[in-house]
Scaffold this active site. Structure first.
Site, PDB file in Angstrom:
ATOM      1  N   GLN A  32       0.826  -1.209   0.000  1.00  0.00           N
ATOM      2  CA  GLN A  32       0.000   0.000   0.000  1.00  0.00           C
ATOM      3  C   GLN A  32       0.863   1.262   0.000  1.00  0.00           C
ATOM      4  O   GLN A  32       1.982   1.275   0.508  1.00  0.00           O
ATOM      5  CB  GLN A  32      -0.953   0.006   1.194  1.00  0.00           C
ATOM      6  CG  GLN A  32      -0.289   0.118   2.543  1.00  0.00           C
ATOM      7  CD  GLN A  32      -1.285   0.076   3.702  1.00  0.00           C
ATOM      8  OE1 GLN A  32      -2.461  -0.231   3.532  1.00  0.00           O
ATOM      9  NE2 GLN A  32      -0.812   0.388   4.897  1.00  0.00           N
ATOM     10  N   HIS A  47       1.111  -4.710   3.062  1.00  0.00           N
ATOM     11  CA  HIS A  47      -0.173  -4.922   3.731  1.00  0.00           C
ATOM     12  C   HIS A  47      -0.310  -6.388   4.119  1.00  0.00           C
ATOM     13  O   HIS A  47      -0.629  -6.706   5.247  1.00  0.00           O
ATOM     14  CB  HIS A  47      -1.332  -4.496   2.825  1.00  0.00           C
ATOM     15  CG  HIS A  47      -2.668  -4.559   3.515  1.00  0.00           C
ATOM     16  ND1 HIS A  47      -3.797  -3.972   3.007  1.00  0.00           N
ATOM     17  CD2 HIS A  47      -3.064  -5.166   4.668  1.00  0.00           C
ATOM     18  CE1 HIS A  47      -4.821  -4.199   3.829  1.00  0.00           C
ATOM     19  NE2 HIS A  47      -4.396  -4.931   4.838  1.00  0.00           N
ATOM     20  N   PHE A  98      -1.156  -5.356  14.019  1.00  0.00           N
ATOM     21  CA  PHE A  98      -1.323  -5.476  12.569  1.00  0.00           C
ATOM     22  C   PHE A  98      -0.741  -6.810  12.092  1.00  0.00           C
ATOM     23  O   PHE A  98      -1.380  -7.568  11.366  1.00  0.00           O
ATOM     24  CB  PHE A  98      -0.639  -4.291  11.897  1.00  0.00           C
ATOM     25  CG  PHE A  98      -0.800  -4.207  10.394  1.00  0.00           C
ATOM     26  CD1 PHE A  98      -1.850  -4.815   9.733  1.00  0.00           C
ATOM     27  CD2 PHE A  98       0.119  -3.482   9.643  1.00  0.00           C
ATOM     28  CE1 PHE A  98      -1.999  -4.714   8.346  1.00  0.00           C
ATOM     29  CE2 PHE A  98      -0.016  -3.373   8.271  1.00  0.00           C
ATOM     30  CZ  PHE A  98      -1.074  -3.992   7.621  1.00  0.00           C
ATOM     31  N   HIS A 125      -2.854  -9.725  13.216  1.00  0.00           N
ATOM     32  CA  HIS A 125      -4.052  -9.881  12.383  1.00  0.00           C
ATOM     33  C   HIS A 125      -3.724 -10.562  11.068  1.00  0.00           C
ATOM     34  O   HIS A 125      -4.432 -11.488  10.632  1.00  0.00           O
ATOM     35  CB  HIS A 125      -4.664  -8.502  12.117  1.00  0.00           C
ATOM     36  CG  HIS A 125      -5.713  -8.506  11.053  1.00  0.00           C
ATOM     37  ND1 HIS A 125      -7.016  -8.923  11.281  1.00  0.00           N
ATOM     38  CD2 HIS A 125      -5.660  -8.175   9.736  1.00  0.00           C
ATOM     39  CE1 HIS A 125      -7.720  -8.837  10.165  1.00  0.00           C
ATOM     40  NE2 HIS A 125      -6.917  -8.384   9.216  1.00  0.00           N
ATOM     41  N   GLU A 126      -2.647 -10.132  10.424  1.00  0.00           N
ATOM     42  CA  GLU A 126      -2.287 -10.707   9.122  1.00  0.00           C
ATOM     43  C   GLU A 126      -1.918 -12.178   9.239  1.00  0.00           C
ATOM     44  O   GLU A 126      -2.300 -12.989   8.398  1.00  0.00           O
ATOM     45  CB  GLU A 126      -1.134  -9.904   8.493  1.00  0.00           C
ATOM     46  CG  GLU A 126      -1.518  -8.502   8.048  1.00  0.00           C
ATOM     47  CD  GLU A 126      -2.621  -8.512   7.005  1.00  0.00           C
ATOM     48  OE1 GLU A 126      -2.517  -9.273   6.018  1.00  0.00           O
ATOM     49  OE2 GLU A 126      -3.606  -7.768   7.180  1.00  0.00           O
ATOM     50  N   LYS A 162      -5.314 -14.240  10.364  1.00  0.00           N
ATOM     51  CA  LYS A 162      -6.351 -14.301   9.320  1.00  0.00           C
ATOM     52  C   LYS A 162      -5.847 -14.979   8.058  1.00  0.00           C
ATOM     53  O   LYS A 162      -6.538 -15.817   7.468  1.00  0.00           O
ATOM     54  CB  LYS A 162      -6.857 -12.901   8.984  1.00  0.00           C
ATOM     55  CG  LYS A 162      -7.963 -12.898   7.923  1.00  0.00           C
ATOM     56  CD  LYS A 162      -8.512 -11.508   7.669  1.00  0.00           C
ATOM     57  CE  LYS A 162      -9.622 -11.553   6.609  1.00  0.00           C
ATOM     58  NZ  LYS A 162     -10.192 -10.201   6.360  1.00  0.00           N
ATOM     59  N   HIS A 163      -4.650 -14.637   7.607  1.00  0.00           N
ATOM     60  CA  HIS A 163      -4.145 -15.109   6.320  1.00  0.00           C
ATOM     61  C   HIS A 163      -3.008 -16.136   6.451  1.00  0.00           C
ATOM     62  O   HIS A 163      -3.011 -17.164   5.784  1.00  0.00           O
ATOM     63  CB  HIS A 163      -3.658 -13.921   5.483  1.00  0.00           C
ATOM     64  CG  HIS A 163      -4.718 -12.903   5.203  1.00  0.00           C
ATOM     65  ND1 HIS A 163      -5.758 -13.130   4.323  1.00  0.00           N
ATOM     66  CD2 HIS A 163      -4.905 -11.643   5.699  1.00  0.00           C
ATOM     67  CE1 HIS A 163      -6.525 -12.062   4.273  1.00  0.00           C
ATOM     68  NE2 HIS A 163      -6.032 -11.145   5.099  1.00  0.00           N
TER      69      HIS A 163
END
Length: 227
Positions: A34, A62, A112, A115-116, A119-120
């Protein structure tokens, strides 16, 4: 007794294969970077610099997102493998430079990254463990060098308007692969360069042409804001 052992072994093998299939069940990765100027110059986002200070005026990571060819994606694949900063302690300084959080309130980036990963990243854990997931992402950022590719084509983050086609061509010239561009709007409603998607094979090793692109579109001319 022998038959009971065989049944137990078969059950264990089945459980292992089930976990393996779930975590490997994707076709490719999106590697998403980003532009911080567009994140901060948008009514949709509240922008707060990290606790370490204002990031460099460059594209930042990101995420690295497992995806399916039909456009859908797995998520939150293993609640038993949460983010653990101690596993990436040798990467932290590089993460703070290349993968900062601009979300509010200001942070050191850990939430951050957590979360990444959760989730991924957990959806690719049979290919990339936690350390490899973040190390691979950092390596891909260094490999792609988006800002350098754009500047080489005289596309600069100066608040000017540039052709979307020229932006794509410049990135393809620099990386060898066709990007997908995500735009957002600034406070006055002007479409601007926000995120760049490139695709990576399911091993996380090589850039590839994207089997599918996300939905959405930009105008034919978009702004490249300052930061």
């Amino acid at each position: 007794m022998k038959s009971k052992c065989l049944v137990l072994i078969n059950l264990l093998v089945l459980q292992y294969l089930t976990v393996l299939c779930v975590s490997q069940d994707f076709d490719f990765f999106y590697f998403v970077q980003q532009w911080p100027g567009s994140y901060c110059d948008s009514d949709k986002n509240s922008c707060c610099y990290p606790t370490t200070g204002k990031p460099a005026a460059d594209f930042s990571i990101h995420g690295l997102w497992p995806n399916y060819k039909d456009g859908s994606y797995p998520q939150n694949c293993d609640s038993n493998n949460p983010f653990n900063e101690s596993e990436i302690s040798d990467l932290i300084s590089s993460m703070r430079r290349n993968w900062p959080s601009l979300a509010c309130p200001s942070s050191n980036g850990e939430s951050f990254w957590s979360h990444e990963w959760e989730k991924h990243g957990t959806c690719s854990e049979s290919v990339l463990d936690q350390h490899s997931y973040f190390e691979t992402s950092l390596s891909l950022r260094q490999q792609t060098k988006l800002l350098q590719s754009l500047k080489s084509a005289r596309i600069n983050p100066d608040g000017g308007s540039y052709s979307l086609a020229n932006i794509k061509d410049a990135i393809k010239e620099g990386t060898g692969y066709t990007p997908w561009i995500e735009c957002n709007e600034d406070s006055s409603g002007t479409s601007q360069l926000y995120q760049v998607y490139l695709c990576v094979d399911s091993s996380g090793s090589n850039l590839i042409e994207c089997p599918a692109f996300p939905k959405g579109k930009c105008g034919s001319e978009i702004e490249f804001p300052t930061f």
